[in-house]
Design an enzyme around this catalytic site. Structure first.
Site, PDB file in Angstrom:
ATOM      1  N   ARG A  17     -13.805  20.298 -35.552  1.00  0.00           N
ATOM      2  CA  ARG A  17     -12.703  20.495 -34.597  1.00  0.00           C
ATOM      3  C   ARG A  17     -12.879  21.729 -33.703  1.00  0.00           C
ATOM      4  NH1 ARG A  17      -8.062  20.185 -38.918  1.00  0.00           N
ATOM      5  NH2 ARG A  17      -9.843  20.607 -40.260  1.00  0.00           N
ATOM      6  N   ARG A 342     -25.826  52.544 -19.338  1.00  0.00           N
ATOM      7  CA  ARG A 342     -26.543  51.402 -19.917  1.00  0.00           C
ATOM      8  C   ARG A 342     -27.262  51.828 -21.190  1.00  0.00           C
ATOM      9  NH1 ARG A 342     -30.054  49.502 -15.153  1.00  0.00           N
ATOM     10  NH2 ARG A 342     -30.936  48.200 -16.802  1.00  0.00           N
ATOM     11  N   TYR A 396     -39.318  52.202 -10.962  1.00  0.00           N
ATOM     12  CA  TYR A 396     -39.994  50.907 -11.064  1.00  0.00           C
ATOM     13  C   TYR A 396     -40.867  50.680  -9.843  1.00  0.00           C
ATOM     14  CZ  TYR A 396     -40.317  45.815 -11.887  1.00  0.00           C
ATOM     15  OH  TYR A 396     -40.753  44.540 -12.112  1.00  0.00           O
ATOM     16  N   ALA A 432     -32.225  68.798   0.404  1.00  0.00           N
ATOM     17  CA  ALA A 432     -31.539  67.520   0.643  1.00  0.00           C
ATOM     18  C   ALA A 432     -32.413  66.567   1.455  1.00  0.00           C
ATOM     19  CB  ALA A 432     -30.224  67.790   1.369  1.00  0.00           C
ATOM     20  N   ARG A 449     -39.311  66.002   4.192  1.00  0.00           N
ATOM     21  CA  ARG A 449     -38.610  65.227   5.227  1.00  0.00           C
ATOM     22  C   ARG A 449     -39.185  65.665   6.564  1.00  0.00           C
ATOM     23  NH1 ARG A 449     -33.409  68.768   3.861  1.00  0.00           N
ATOM     24  NH2 ARG A 449     -33.713  70.404   5.396  1.00  0.00           N
TER      25      ARG A 449
HETATM   26  C1  UD1 Z   1      -9.109  21.854 -48.242  1.00  0.00           C
HETATM   27  C2  UD1 Z   1      -8.428  21.365 -49.508  1.00  0.00           C
HETATM   28  C3  UD1 Z   1      -6.924  21.279 -49.232  1.00  0.00           C
HETATM   29  C4  UD1 Z   1      -6.393  22.619 -48.773  1.00  0.00           C
HETATM   30  C5  UD1 Z   1      -7.159  23.119 -47.564  1.00  0.00           C
HETATM   31  C6  UD1 Z   1      -6.772  24.535 -47.229  1.00  0.00           C
HETATM   32  C7  UD1 Z   1     -10.086  19.868 -50.578  1.00  0.00           C
HETATM   33  C8  UD1 Z   1     -10.398  18.493 -50.928  1.00  0.00           C
HETATM   34  N1  UD1 Z   1      -8.942  20.062 -49.897  1.00  0.00           N
HETATM   35  O1  UD1 Z   1      -8.944  20.850 -47.254  1.00  0.00           O
HETATM   36  O2  UD1 Z   1      -6.228  20.869 -50.419  1.00  0.00           O
HETATM   37  O3  UD1 Z   1      -4.999  22.522 -48.491  1.00  0.00           O
HETATM   38  O4  UD1 Z   1      -8.577  23.116 -47.843  1.00  0.00           O
HETATM   39  O5  UD1 Z   1      -7.375  24.936 -46.045  1.00  0.00           O
HETATM   40  O6  UD1 Z   1     -10.804  20.775 -50.959  1.00  0.00           O
HETATM   41  N2  UD1 Z   1     -17.123  22.413 -47.137  1.00  0.00           N
HETATM   42  C9  UD1 Z   1     -18.416  22.423 -47.614  1.00  0.00           C
HETATM   43  N3  UD1 Z   1     -19.006  21.234 -47.917  1.00  0.00           N
HETATM   44  C10 UD1 Z   1     -18.379  20.046 -47.800  1.00  0.00           C
HETATM   45  C11 UD1 Z   1     -17.062  20.032 -47.297  1.00  0.00           C
HETATM   46  C12 UD1 Z   1     -16.463  21.241 -46.991  1.00  0.00           C
HETATM   47  O7  UD1 Z   1     -19.027  23.485 -47.768  1.00  0.00           O
HETATM   48  O8  UD1 Z   1     -18.993  19.019 -48.097  1.00  0.00           O
HETATM   49  C13 UD1 Z   1     -16.477  23.708 -46.824  1.00  0.00           C
HETATM   50  C14 UD1 Z   1     -16.042  23.852 -45.383  1.00  0.00           C
HETATM   51  O9  UD1 Z   1     -17.080  24.461 -44.621  1.00  0.00           O
HETATM   52  C15 UD1 Z   1     -14.832  24.753 -45.503  1.00  0.00           C
HETATM   53  C16 UD1 Z   1     -14.273  24.453 -46.891  1.00  0.00           C
HETATM   54  O10 UD1 Z   1     -15.304  23.795 -47.595  1.00  0.00           O
HETATM   55  O11 UD1 Z   1     -15.153  26.142 -45.458  1.00  0.00           O
HETATM   56  C17 UD1 Z   1     -13.026  23.578 -46.851  1.00  0.00           C
HETATM   57  O12 UD1 Z   1     -13.365  22.322 -46.258  1.00  0.00           O
HETATM   58  P1  UD1 Z   1     -12.384  21.575 -45.259  1.00  0.00           P
HETATM   59  O13 UD1 Z   1     -13.028  20.317 -44.845  1.00  0.00           O
HETATM   60  O14 UD1 Z   1     -11.914  22.508 -44.214  1.00  0.00           O
HETATM   61  O15 UD1 Z   1     -11.184  21.212 -46.250  1.00  0.00           O
HETATM   62  P2  UD1 Z   1      -9.740  20.825 -45.820  1.00  0.00           P
HETATM   63  O16 UD1 Z   1      -9.711  19.409 -45.377  1.00  0.00           O
HETATM   64  O17 UD1 Z   1      -9.163  21.835 -44.919  1.00  0.00           O
HETATM   65 CA    CA Z   2      -9.862  23.781 -43.671  1.00  0.00          CA
END
Ligand code: UD1
Ligand code: CA
Length: 468
Positions: A17, A342, A396, A432, A449
């Site tokens: 997003r 700079r 330069y 100057a 000059r």
């Molecule tokens: C998650 C929680 C949700 C909570 C919310 C809070 C789960 C299933 N749900 O949802 O209950 O309310 O966070 O913000 O955990 N990530 C990985 N690998 C993956 C998927 C995600 O490393 O395969 C990381 C993302 O980079 C992120 C974090 O996990 O930093 C959370 O993932 P995200 O997809 O944002 O979870 P939410 O849908 O927000």
């Molecule tokens: Ca999240």
């Protein structure tokens, strides 16, 4: 005995997003990658609670950029990376951590955090940890809070002992009305994680392995409800980033004010989180202070000044509309108005750089003055030398850069050029309008000059000749 904890930061997600190409965890908030805020809060927490800790960052999407972040990190030795090959959900991300870093399975506790919450502090971690630590039979705690807009969050559904977390997509109509939600921050006994993590399946609407399934109504787990949503505010879009960025900066100016920094209009300045400013300094409206900038005590920074990665020492004054990057300004020096320093500009104590002066990679000693309309590049200027209006170092030659050296107590008249490489000694004088191409020794007088011819009554004759 000192307890140990593995801090697992989930940063493998794409951050779809955000609509940006780089991993979300590296997006800058008040000049610092989002990931670093969580690392800092976690390090503070483990120090405050006397825990032996290691940080594991789970990477995936554009992992080379995160590897580069790690490579250059000051706390590199405390941080380990784990690679989640495919983003199959948050539980799968934690599994990837234990697969790449098996010794994390031996720590007493495991803390799981997201990488996108820059307002999180050690305070929240401490509180969460104390609840888990003080109740012997608890195996895990999750931070929750209440909100009138629970959309997008997992809902906390309390049971007889514990609770479960139901994701928005999987929730029924009643569950959707629940206002207590999951923040995404957890601390668990590692033994509990090890015994249930492999049982988690992906039988849900997203087809993902949910880490939230570590919590169930028949487990000895607790949702610890916090009063405010603010520390957990996550960033999923650029609009949210702009909003949280502003909150982080406001927090920064407030803390600076409590340290004795005066802002004439605190809402109208942009200060990065890692900028340091000493007490007694006054900042006028519209200033932008970025990166690793250090401003010492009793400095004046006038309106609309931009300063990036620079050092301004005590008592210096930066007058309005100046632009500084990678510069050092020593004690009591004056810069501007409308000056440009700079990278590599090193302005000595009590020196003066005036309006429309540009300085690059040059060292000016104590009391040197370049007051108007000049370019000083690849130069050295000695103590108390005075450079007249409109002086240019011709550094330069179209192919290479060359050095200009000017000694102490030397006077350069207005509208001169020094064609580098060139040396002008101490106590020298340049008339100057001279274009200096040969070295001038100590005490020497240089003039270059053409001779002036004056013709009596010549003005009238000249104009008449033009009119015919
Ligand atoms: C998650 C929680 C949700 C909570 C919310 C809070 C789960 C299933 N749900 O949802 O209950 O309310 O966070 O913000 O955990 N990530 C990985 N690998 C993956 C998927 C995600 O490393 O395969 C990381 C993302 O980079 C992120 C974090 O996990 O930093 C959370 O993932 P995200 O997809 O944002 O979870 P939410 O849908 O927000
Ligand atoms: Ca999240």
């Amino acid at each position: 005995m000192t307890k140990s904890i593995g801090i697992v930061i989930l940063a493998a997600g794409k951050g779809t997003r955000m609509k940006t190409d780089a991993p979300k965890a590296l997006s800058l908030c008040a000049g610092k990658p989002l990931l670093d805020f969580v690392v800092l809060a976690a390090r503070e927490f483990t120090t405050e609670c006397h825990l032996k800790a290691e940080i594991g960052v789970v990477i995936g999407h554009r992992k080379e950029l995160l590897e580069n972040w790690w490579e250059n990190h000051t706390n590199k030795t405390e941080i380990k990376l784990a690679w989640q090959r495919e983003q199959r959900g948050t539980a799968d991300a934690l599994k990837a951590c234990f697969a790449d870093l098996p010794h994390f399975g031996n720590f007493d506790y495991t803390l799981v955090a997201c990488a996108d919450t820059p307002l999180m502090t050690s305070h929240e971690f401490n509180h969460l940890f104390n609840v888990l630590k003080n109740e012997n039979d608890l195996v895990g705690v999750a931070a929750s809070f209440e909100t009138d807009q629970p959309t997008g969050y997992g809902r906390i559904v309390h049971g007889e002992f514990g609770f479960k977390i139901v994701e928005e997509k999987d929730a029924n109509a009643t569950e959707r009305l629940i206002k207590e939600v999951n923040s995404g921050f957890y601390i668990l006994k590692t033994s509990h994680v090890m015994s249930v993590l492999n049982q988690i399946d992906n039988k849900n609407k997203s087809g993902e392995f949910y880490l939230t399934d570590l919590f169930q109504q028949n487990y000895k787990v607790r949702a610890v409800k916090f009063d405010s949503e603010t520390p957990f505010l996550g960033i999923n879009t650029l609009e949210q980033l702009a909003k949280v960025d502003k909150m982080v900066r406001l927090k920064k100016t407030r803390s600076l004010m409590s340290d004795g920094v005066r802002f004439l209009d605190p809402d109208n300045c942009y200060i990065d989180v890692d900028v340091n400013i000493g007490g007694g300094t006054i900042i006028y409206p519209g200033c932008t202070l970025l990166g690793s900038t250090l401003i010492e005590k009793n400095v004046v920074i006038e309106s609309n000044t931009f300063i990036k990665n620079s050092v301004i020492k005590s008592g210096a004054e930066i007058l309005a509309n100046s632009y500084l990057e990678g510069a050092i300004v020593h004690e009591e020096a004056t810069i501007g108005p409308m000056a440009r320093l700079r990278p590599g500009a090193d302005i000595g104590p009590e020196a003066k750089i005036g309006n429309f002066v540009e300085v690059k990679k040059s060292k000016l000693s104590r009391g040197a003055k370049v007051s108007h309309l000049s370019y000083i590049g690849d130069a050295e200027i000695g103590e108390n030398s005075n450079i007249g209006c409109g002086f240019i170092t011709c550094n330069y030659d179209g192919a290479n850069k060359h050095k200009t050296k000017i000694g102490s107590n030397t006077f350069i008249g207005s509208d001169c050029q020094a064609v580098a490489p060139i040396e002008i000694g101490n106590d020298a004088f340049v008339a100057a309008g001279s274009t200096i191409t040969k070295n001038i020794p100590d005490g020497g007088f240089g003039i270059a000059r053409s001779m002036q011819t004056t013709k009596e009554g010549g003005a009238k004759r000249f104009l008449k000749s033009k009119k015919t």
